[in-house]
Structures are given as C-alpha cells and as structure tokens.
Design a protein around this motif. Structure first.
Motif, PDB file in Angstrom:
ATOM      1  N   PHE A 249      19.943  29.033   0.532  1.00 41.36           N
ATOM      2  CA  PHE A 249      20.643  28.036   1.350  1.00 41.36           C
ATOM      3  C   PHE A 249      20.045  26.649   1.125  1.00 41.36           C
ATOM      4  O   PHE A 249      20.769  25.647   1.066  1.00 41.36           O
ATOM      5  N   ILE A 250      18.728  26.584   1.012  1.00 43.10           N
ATOM      6  CA  ILE A 250      18.047  25.303   0.789  1.00 43.10           C
ATOM      7  C   ILE A 250      18.440  24.733  -0.576  1.00 43.10           C
ATOM      8  O   ILE A 250      18.744  23.547  -0.700  1.00 43.10           O
TER       9      ILE A 250
ATOM     10  N   GLY B 154      10.493  33.014   6.540  1.00 42.63           N
ATOM     11  CA  GLY B 154      11.800  33.595   6.245  1.00 42.63           C
ATOM     12  C   GLY B 154      12.866  33.223   7.267  1.00 42.63           C
ATOM     13  O   GLY B 154      13.973  32.814   6.903  1.00 42.63           O
ATOM     14  N   THR B 155      12.535  33.356   8.538  1.00 45.59           N
ATOM     15  CA  THR B 155      13.546  33.079   9.565  1.00 45.59           C
ATOM     16  C   THR B 155      13.896  31.589   9.628  1.00 45.59           C
ATOM     17  O   THR B 155      15.065  31.236   9.790  1.00 45.59           O
ATOM     18  N   THR B 156      12.897  30.726   9.482  1.00 43.32           N
ATOM     19  CA  THR B 156      13.209  29.297   9.501  1.00 43.32           C
ATOM     20  C   THR B 156      13.954  28.869   8.235  1.00 43.32           C
ATOM     21  O   THR B 156      14.779  27.949   8.290  1.00 43.32           O
ATOM     22  N   ALA B 157      13.686  29.531   7.116  1.00 42.64           N
ATOM     23  CA  ALA B 157      14.459  29.257   5.897  1.00 42.64           C
ATOM     24  C   ALA B 157      15.909  29.709   6.091  1.00 42.64           C
ATOM     25  O   ALA B 157      16.850  28.997   5.731  1.00 42.64           O
ATOM     26  N   PHE B 158      16.081  30.883   6.677  1.00 43.72           N
ATOM     27  CA  PHE B 158      17.434  31.392   6.918  1.00 43.72           C
ATOM     28  C   PHE B 158      18.208  30.449   7.842  1.00 43.72           C
ATOM     29  O   PHE B 158      19.412  30.261   7.678  1.00 43.72           O
ATOM     30  N   ALA B 159      17.525  29.829   8.785  1.00 43.20           N
ATOM     31  CA  ALA B 159      18.172  28.891   9.714  1.00 43.20           C
ATOM     32  C   ALA B 159      18.706  27.656   8.992  1.00 43.20           C
ATOM     33  O   ALA B 159      19.530  26.921   9.546  1.00 43.20           O
ATOM     34  N   GLN B 160      18.282  27.446   7.752  1.00 41.67           N
ATOM     35  CA  GLN B 160      18.762  26.298   6.992  1.00 41.67           C
ATOM     36  C   GLN B 160      20.233  26.409   6.612  1.00 41.67           C
ATOM     37  O   GLN B 160      20.828  25.442   6.139  1.00 41.67           O
ATOM     38  N   ILE B 161      20.838  27.555   6.839  1.00 39.30           N
ATOM     39  CA  ILE B 161      22.277  27.668   6.594  1.00 39.30           C
ATOM     40  C   ILE B 161      23.043  26.691   7.487  1.00 39.30           C
ATOM     41  O   ILE B 161      24.112  26.212   7.131  1.00 39.30           O
TER      42      ILE B 161
ATOM     43  N   MET C 116      26.379  21.690   7.893  1.00 37.50           N
ATOM     44  CA  MET C 116      26.510  20.293   8.294  1.00 37.50           C
ATOM     45  C   MET C 116      26.824  19.401   7.082  1.00 37.50           C
ATOM     46  O   MET C 116      27.580  18.443   7.190  1.00 37.50           O
ATOM     47  N   ILE C 117      26.258  19.729   5.943  1.00 35.45           N
ATOM     48  CA  ILE C 117      26.424  18.912   4.746  1.00 35.45           C
ATOM     49  C   ILE C 117      27.800  19.111   4.110  1.00 35.45           C
ATOM     50  O   ILE C 117      28.412  18.141   3.663  1.00 35.45           O
ATOM     51  N   ALA C 118      28.274  20.339   4.062  1.00 33.83           N
ATOM     52  CA  ALA C 118      29.502  20.652   3.328  1.00 33.83           C
ATOM     53  C   ALA C 118      30.681  19.747   3.692  1.00 33.83           C
ATOM     54  O   ALA C 118      31.300  19.162   2.794  1.00 33.83           O
ATOM     55  N   PRO C 119      31.019  19.571   4.975  1.00 35.19           N
ATOM     56  CA  PRO C 119      32.162  18.701   5.276  1.00 35.19           C
ATOM     57  C   PRO C 119      31.908  17.234   4.928  1.00 35.19           C
ATOM     58  O   PRO C 119      32.836  16.485   4.664  1.00 35.19           O
ATOM     59  N   MET C 120      30.641  16.832   4.902  1.00 30.63           N
ATOM     60  CA  MET C 120      30.301  15.451   4.578  1.00 30.63           C
ATOM     61  C   MET C 120      30.754  15.094   3.167  1.00 30.63           C
ATOM     62  O   MET C 120      31.056  13.937   2.873  1.00 30.63           O
ATOM     63  N   LEU C 121      30.823  16.089   2.299  1.00 33.44           N
ATOM     64  CA  LEU C 121      31.176  15.844   0.904  1.00 33.44           C
ATOM     65  C   LEU C 121      32.676  15.869   0.651  1.00 33.44           C
ATOM     66  O   LEU C 121      33.116  15.586  -0.459  1.00 33.44           O
ATOM     67  N   LEU C 122      33.457  16.210   1.675  1.00 28.27           N
ATOM     68  CA  LEU C 122      34.909  16.156   1.508  1.00 28.27           C
ATOM     69  C   LEU C 122      35.303  14.706   1.254  1.00 28.27           C
ATOM     70  O   LEU C 122      34.819  13.796   1.944  1.00 28.27           O
ATOM     71  N   PRO C 123      36.184  14.458   0.289  1.00 27.81           N
ATOM     72  CA  PRO C 123      36.543  13.067  -0.023  1.00 27.81           C
ATOM     73  C   PRO C 123      37.025  12.271   1.199  1.00 27.81           C
ATOM     74  O   PRO C 123      36.655  11.109   1.349  1.00 27.81           O
ATOM     75  N   VAL C 124      37.792  12.878   2.086  1.00 28.55           N
ATOM     76  CA  VAL C 124      38.304  12.140   3.239  1.00 28.55           C
ATOM     77  C   VAL C 124      37.166  11.682   4.146  1.00 28.55           C
ATOM     78  O   VAL C 124      37.180  10.573   4.676  1.00 28.55           O
TER      79      VAL C 124
END
Length: 185
Positions: A23-24, A88-95, A100-108
């Motif tokens: 995820f990271i 491990g658990t704090t890394a998994f929480a990075q999902i 949060m990032i994914a929609p930021m990259l939408l062109p609109v």
C-alpha cells in the motif's frame, strides 16, 4: 462493521507488513505520478521529487510513528509485544492514505485544485459551482483522515494490548509530536 473500524483482530504480523508496504509503494507511485509528495505527517504537497524520494517520505511517515507507538507500548503494556505486529498493523493502515490519494489524481479534482489555487493567487473571485469537486474531495479526505486515526489507534491498541486513557493519551501524544515535528522539518 467491526472489521471496518478494526481489521487488526484479523490481520497482523508479517502478512499485514507485506500487504501494508505494498500500500505504501502504491501510494508513492500515485503521488509520484501526480508530482506530489507527503511532505509532513498529514499533508500532501506539490513537488518535483524522484520516485525514491517520494517512497522514502512515505516510508518515514509510516515507520517513525510506528516506532514511537511501539516504544509507548513497551512502557504501557503488561504483555510481551512484538515489533512486527505494530509495524505490520500500522503499515496495513496505510491503505487509508492510498484511498485519500487516489481521488486526488482524478483529472477533474487535480485540475480544479490547480485552477482554484491559480485563481486565488491572481486575486480572482471563484464561482461557487467551480468549488464543488474540491468540496467533495475535502469531505472524502476528512472521512479518510478520521478513519486513518481510528485504524492507527486500533493498530496500536491491538498490537500492544493496551487500552484506556493512558493508551489514548500516548497515541494522541505521538500523533501530535509527529505532526508538529513533521511540519517543522
């Protein structure tokens, strides 16, 4: 519903660490593709950085709080705790960061943010309708941020077998310290 707010009763240790680090890496790839970087604990900014710099920043913003929470767990827990579980658990929480990032990259969304910043810098008055994509993204980000803190607290509480006001106080202290120090750095 329990799994939504506390998946760490079901996943921990090496499995969580491997999935979490994926995820990271995915977050770093997304940020890099958008010329963005997580430049403090809870802030993403525009930057021309190499992929390794972005990945390094993502890793630092995961591992430093995780290690501080591990130290708090050593002080507070009566149980024997394993560092692999908290990492491990704090890394998994990075999902949640990835969500949060994914929609930021939408062109609109990206175009709307860049246009709004440019308009504000030039002194132009923004049309309320032009702010709708940014408002929707802001609400989404706030939901993700709340979930991020819930997941990280639960990662700490489950991995270190702690609860109560001391655990909450330690968690908040780590979050505040990392946020303040991260902003200064």
């Amino acid at each position: 519903m329990k799994a939504l707010f506390n998946p760490f009763r079901y996943i921990a240790g090496t499995k969580a660490l491997v999935m979490g680090y994926l995820f990271i890496v995915a977050s770093a790839l997304m940020l890099y593709s958008g010329n963005l970087i997580q430049d403090s604990y809870i802030h993403i900014g525009i930057a021309k950085a190499t992929f390794l710099e972005v990945l390094g920043a993502q890793t630092i913003w995961w591992v430093v709080p995780a290690l501080l929470l591990y130290l708090c767990g050593l002080l507070l827990s009566k149980s024997k705790i394993r560092i692999i579980d908290i990492l491990g658990t704090t890394a998994f929480a990075q999902i949640i960061v990835l969500m949060m990032i994914a929609p930021m990259l939408l062109p609109v969304v990206m175009n709307n943010m860049l246009e709004s910043v440019a308009a504000l810098q030039s002194g132009a008055i923004l049309e309320p309708a032009s702010l709708i994509p940014m408002m929707i993204y802001s609400i989404w980000s706030l939901i993700c941020l709340v979930l991020f803190y819930i997941w990280n607290y639960n990662a700490f509480a489950v991995s270190c077998n702690v609860s109560g006001w001391k655990a909450i106080a330690a968690f908040i202290a780590v979050q505040v310290a990392v946020t303040i120090v991260g902003t200064v750095i």
